[in-house]
Every structure is written in C-alpha cells, then in structure tokens.
Design an enzyme around this catalytic site. Structure first.
Site, short mmCIF file in Angstrom:
data_model
loop_
_atom_site.label_atom_id
_atom_site.label_comp_id
_atom_site.label_asym_id
_atom_site.label_seq_id
_atom_site.Cartn_x
_atom_site.Cartn_y
_atom_site.Cartn_z
N GLY A 316 0.85 -1.19 0.00
CA GLY A 316 0.00 0.00 0.00
C GLY A 316 0.88 1.23 0.00
O GLY A 316 0.97 1.98 -0.98
N ARG A 317 1.58 1.42 1.12
CA ARG A 317 2.44 2.58 1.32
C ARG A 317 3.44 2.78 0.18
O ARG A 317 3.68 3.90 -0.27
CB ARG A 317 3.22 2.37 2.63
CG ARG A 317 4.04 3.54 3.09
CD ARG A 317 4.93 3.12 4.28
NE ARG A 317 4.27 2.27 5.23
CZ ARG A 317 3.70 2.69 6.37
NH1 ARG A 317 3.74 3.95 6.70
NH2 ARG A 317 3.11 1.84 7.19
N ARG A 357 -0.26 10.38 12.00
CA ARG A 357 0.85 9.43 12.16
C ARG A 357 1.94 9.89 13.13
O ARG A 357 2.44 9.08 13.89
CB ARG A 357 1.43 9.06 10.79
CG ARG A 357 0.41 8.34 9.89
CD ARG A 357 1.00 7.72 8.64
NE ARG A 357 1.85 6.58 8.96
CZ ARG A 357 3.17 6.61 9.01
NH1 ARG A 357 3.82 7.72 8.73
NH2 ARG A 357 3.85 5.54 9.34
N CYS A 388 -5.95 21.39 19.66
CA CYS A 388 -5.78 21.69 21.07
C CYS A 388 -5.14 20.49 21.76
O CYS A 388 -5.78 19.80 22.55
CB CYS A 388 -7.14 22.02 21.67
SG CYS A 388 -6.95 22.92 23.18
N GLU A 389 -3.91 20.21 21.41
CA GLU A 389 -3.22 19.04 21.94
C GLU A 389 -1.73 19.21 21.68
O GLU A 389 -1.32 19.48 20.55
CB GLU A 389 -3.77 17.80 21.21
CG GLU A 389 -3.23 16.53 21.75
CD GLU A 389 -4.28 15.41 21.79
OE1 GLU A 389 -5.50 15.69 21.86
OE2 GLU A 389 -3.84 14.26 21.75
N1 LLP Z 1 -1.68 -6.41 3.84
C1 LLP Z 1 -2.15 -6.50 5.08
C2 LLP Z 1 -2.80 -7.71 5.51
C3 LLP Z 1 -2.02 -5.42 5.96
O1 LLP Z 1 -2.48 -5.52 7.20
C4 LLP Z 1 -1.39 -4.23 5.52
C5 LLP Z 1 -1.24 -3.09 6.39
C6 LLP Z 1 -0.92 -4.18 4.19
C7 LLP Z 1 -1.07 -5.30 3.38
C8 LLP Z 1 -0.26 -2.96 3.60
O2 LLP Z 1 0.89 -2.57 4.26
P1 LLP Z 1 1.82 -1.44 3.59
O3 LLP Z 1 2.41 -2.01 2.34
O4 LLP Z 1 0.98 -0.27 3.30
O5 LLP Z 1 2.84 -1.14 4.63
N2 LLP Z 1 -1.47 2.86 9.88
C9 LLP Z 1 -0.10 2.37 9.88
C10 LLP Z 1 0.06 1.19 8.97
C11 LLP Z 1 -0.90 0.10 9.27
C12 LLP Z 1 -0.75 -1.00 8.31
C13 LLP Z 1 -1.83 -1.99 8.47
N3 LLP Z 1 -1.77 -3.06 7.55
C14 LLP Z 1 0.83 3.49 9.47
O6 LLP Z 1 0.35 4.58 9.22
O7 LLP Z 1 2.04 3.30 9.42
#
Ligand code: LLP
Length: 463
Positions: A316-317, A357, A388-389
């Site tokens: 994703g990221r 984040r 406000c934090e």
């Molecule tokens: N697949 C599964 C099963 C996942 O749980 C996740 C992310 C991904 C793929 C994608 O991961 P990526 O490639 O985007 O790292 N909110 C946190 C990240 C939470 C990720 C949750 N799962 C942050 O902002 O760093």
C-alpha cells in the site's frame, strides 16, 4: 537562530547545505522548483493549487502512483518468471482509498485488497471486477461476508475459526463457491531495519502456525469453500529482505505439510515495503526486494522438493506514500528556549486531523517551503498543527530557512499513505480535499469537507 553547539536536534537529522532542496527519495519525481523558487508537483505550481483549493490540501501525483504500481508489478513479474511462477499484486486500499485510485490500480494491472465492507463498497463502486479483489479483516460481519460472496470477491482471507463457520453458512445458503486463504502468523515481526522472530506472537491477526493445519482441514471439509493457500503479513514500513525470507521459510514448512491433504496453489506474503519519509531512510530498490523475496521462496521450495506456488503481495504505502504531498499555510511562529537550545515552533492550518501518524506512531516527516526559496541560514523547526493538543505534531524535526514566516506555504512530503484514511474531525476541523495532479493539470478526486457537512450530523441543530 539555532546554534550548532547546543541544539535540540536529534542525531539522525542532517543539517542541510540547502534547506530548499528536495531529497530525491522523499519527494515525487515530478517535484521541482520554478525559476522563482516555487514548489511544483505534477507540473502544477503550489500557488495555483492553493488558489483553487485552499489549505490544507492533500495533493496526489498521479504519475508517481502509476509509476510505482507499474514498477512493483514489473519487478515481481520478472522475479517470479525467473523462478517459473507468477505474481499478483494487490494494492492495499487501506493506505489510501477512493474510486479514482482503484481505477488507476486496475489500469496498471493490479488487484485491490480491501479490509472492511466500506472499502469493498469503494472498490465495487469504482467498477472493479470483484474477482480482482481480496477481502481481509479479523472480524468480518455476516453482512460483509454476504456482500463479498454475492459480489463474487476473488479471495476472502480467513482470520478465525468463527469466520470459517460463518462463511461456510453464507456460502451454503447461496449454493455458492468461494476461494479462500488462511491468514497465519509466522511469528516474524519486522520493524524497519530489524525483525523479531518468535514462536508465539501476541497479536490479533491470523492463526499461529501450529493451529493452522486444523483450520485448513476445517476449510477443506466445508462445502463451498475452496482453500487456495496461506497468507502472511509481517508488518509495515519494512526495509530489506531478511524478515520476508524468515517468514516465507516458516510459512512454507506449513505449506508443504498442507500439500499432503490437497492442492495449495498460492502463497500471499502480504505488504509492508518501506519508503523514505526523511533523507535518512534508505529503502531497498523494488527490483532488489522482489528478486530477494522471490529467490528466498524458490530456494526454500527447492530444498523442500515442492513446487513454487503462485505468489501474491499487498503493498500500500510503497505505491501511494511518496506520491502524496500536503500543502499548509504557516500561521504563527514561536521560539521556545530549552536547555539544549531554541526550538522554533511553526504552526500550520492543519495537523493531527489530516495526519495522525506523528501523534500515533512518532512518525517522522520532511518539509520544505513551497511558496519560495530562501538563502536564510537553516533553522531547526518543529511543524505543529492547530489542534488543542501538545502532541499535535506535523513534522517533529526539520531544518527550514530561518526566515520562515506567517503566510508561507509549506509542503510536507510522503503523506500519500495512511494520512487521509486516518484523518478525523478532531476539534471540528474539516478534512481537506484530495487533488490529483498530472502533466500540469489538477482535479479533485475527493472533495473537502464543509462546515455544513460537519454540522449536518448534529441532531440538535434544526435544518
Ligand atoms: N496487507 C495487510 C494484511 C495489511 O495488514 C497491511 C497493512 C498491508 C497489506 C499494507 O501494508 P503497507 O504495504 O501499506 O505497509 N497505519 C499504519 C500502517 C498500518 C498497516 C496496516 N496493515 C501506518 O500509518 O504506518
């Protein structure tokens, strides 16, 4: 001004020679400055974007998103072809989801991973062929499973015994067939440069490896459920191959064991590929990562004398993170004298409501003046929001030209992933629009919220 002898700067933060530069790994490839020094993204100057859409503004570089999606696809296609198998890339929609992005991903030949009924609805509304969707979640409701089965979702990733039974009933009631994977927990937890490998990981996702054979047997006994393989995701913002290799070795031991009871054609190793948020982050190039992970799988399979399964991944990221930039306007500046020196607080017109984040994870970011460049000596700043934090930090540590002033536009890099999805209306702040830029044109892909949107939910206000 910041003195170098006494400074609250962290050790990792490099004092830049030029506090106007745009570090390559952090900013989208299209980011540059005009002759006047103004920041440009996707061919559109920051001032044009802000004039049209205001601040704060989430900007998404379409070319960068597509280029990264295609690079991942090509890297894993090449790496798997070299080992006689294939790869499917699922874009992890949780990183940033709207119908436009789903269409870009499908265009680039990717599939999409969703993890709630809401995310599923976005993908379906984008016109996605449901067969190209993977559906995650540790607590999918009956209604969510019904929707997924009826829509024809390609793969449902099962996360509990309750879910096997629940999905079994949904499928039986409809006389349907559903391909499923089982999410396992390999005990490998990777965090940036290090990874931990334990026998028992204390977390909610997946089945411990020892419990998986019984779960797979139950799936195989359940009419209408077709077991296609194991799924494992070891974490997020991971650098390097080591964690994936360790995890793949563990999961493939189980995979081999399951082959005695039937076919196991696939293996999904999740997402988590790390990106550069600051110039000190040094992610492995995607081709190297793909080759390393796929080679590890192929070697393990060869050692065990089993066929290399079809692989899938869920980044994703790595697709959207660096394609996003948030533009803010500076409102106030305050120098605070500390024992270690002066910290300059630069307040902008957004904050933890558009990027949680830093507050949630202590995440680090990079910022630059967007409306101009300046020769003023770099000053250490902390960019903060308007909430406000005191934990409302946007960029914890950065050097900006020391004459940064109210009215300046600021660009914060790498805000494409997990910012809009984690955004809130804290302090009744409206959420910014998301504007896509490409080849000098900009268009809104998610409109900003209005105060009327916010007030509309308050049942005490008569329309
Ligand atoms: N697949 C599964 C099963 C996942 O749980 C996740 C992310 C991904 C793929 C994608 O991961 P990526 O490639 O985007 O790292 N909110 C946190 C990240 C939470 C990720 C949750 N799962 C942050 O902002 O760093």
């Amino acid at each position: 001004m910041q003195s170098t002898s006494a400074s609250p700067a962290p050790e990792w933060l490099v004092t830049p020679d030029d506090a106007n530069d745009l570090a390559r790994a952090v900013w989208p490839a299209s980011a540059h400055r005009t002759e006047d020094g103004e920041f440009v993204i996707g061919g559109v100057p920051a001032s044009d974007l802000v004039r049209e859409h205001g601040t704060p503004l989430q900007v998404l570089d379409e070319g960068e998103v597509r280029r990264r999606a295609a690079a991942l696809r090509d890297a894993f296609d090449a790496a798997t072809a070299a080992h006689g198998t294939s790869a499917r890339i699922y874009y992890a929609g949780k990183a940033l989801l709207n119908t436009t992005i789903v269409r870009w991903m499908l265009d680039e030949g990717l599939n999409v991973d969703v993890c709630t009924g809401g995310e599923l609805e976005v993908a379906l509304r984008a016109g996605a062929d449901a067969a190209r969707l993977g559906f995650h979640g540790n607590n999918k409701s009956v209604a969510e499973l019904e929707r997924a089965v009826e829509a024809g979702v390609g793969t449902i990733i099962i996360d509990s015994t309750v879910e096997i039974e629940r999905l079994g009933r949904v499928v039986a009631d409809r006389g349907a067939e559903q391909r499923v994977m089982l999410r396992v927990n390999s005990g490998v937890h990777a965090e940036t440069h290090d990874f931990l490998a334990t026998a028992h990981e204390d977390q909610k996702f997946g089945f411990p490896l020892v419990d998986a054979p019984e779960a797979v047997a139950l799936i195989r006994r359940t009419p209408g459920l077709i077991f296609v393989g194991l799924h494992c995701h070891i974490g997020s913002q991971i650098f390097g191959v080591a964690g994936f290799r360790e995890s793949a070795e563990r999961v493939l031991a189980l995979h081999e064991q399951l082959l005695t009871g039937g076919d196991v054609p696939q293996l999904n190793l999740g997402g988590g590929f790390g990106i550069a948020y600051t110039r000190v982050d040094d992610p492995v190039p995607i081709t190297e990562l793909a080759e390393g992970i796929v080679a590890a799988v192929a070697e393990t399979c060869a050692r065990r004398g089993i066929a290399v399964p079809a692989l899938s991944f869920e980044p994703g990221r790595a697709i959207v993170g660096n394609a996003g930039v948030t533009l803010y306007e500076v409102g106030t500046i305050k120098d605070v004298t500390l024992d270690q020196g002066i910290r300059r607080y630069v307040s902008v017109d957004g904050g933890m409501s558009d990027n949680a984040r830093p507050a949630l994870y202590g995440a680090q970011y990079s910022a630059r003046l967007a409306s101009r460049v300046s020769e003023a000596a770099p000053a250490l700043v902390r960019v903060v929001g308007k909430h406000c934090e005191s934990g409302d930090i946007v960029v914890d540590h950065e050097y900006l030209p020391g004459d940064v002033a109210p009215g300046d536009l600021l660009a914060v890099a790498a805000t494409g992933a997990y910012c809009a999805p984690l955004s809130s209306n804290y302090n009744h702040v409206t959420r910014p629009p998301i504007v896509a830029v490409r080849d000098g044109a900009a268009h809104v892909i998610v409109r900003g919220e209005s105060m009327a949107d916010l007030l509309a939910r308050d049942a005490g206000i008569t329309p």
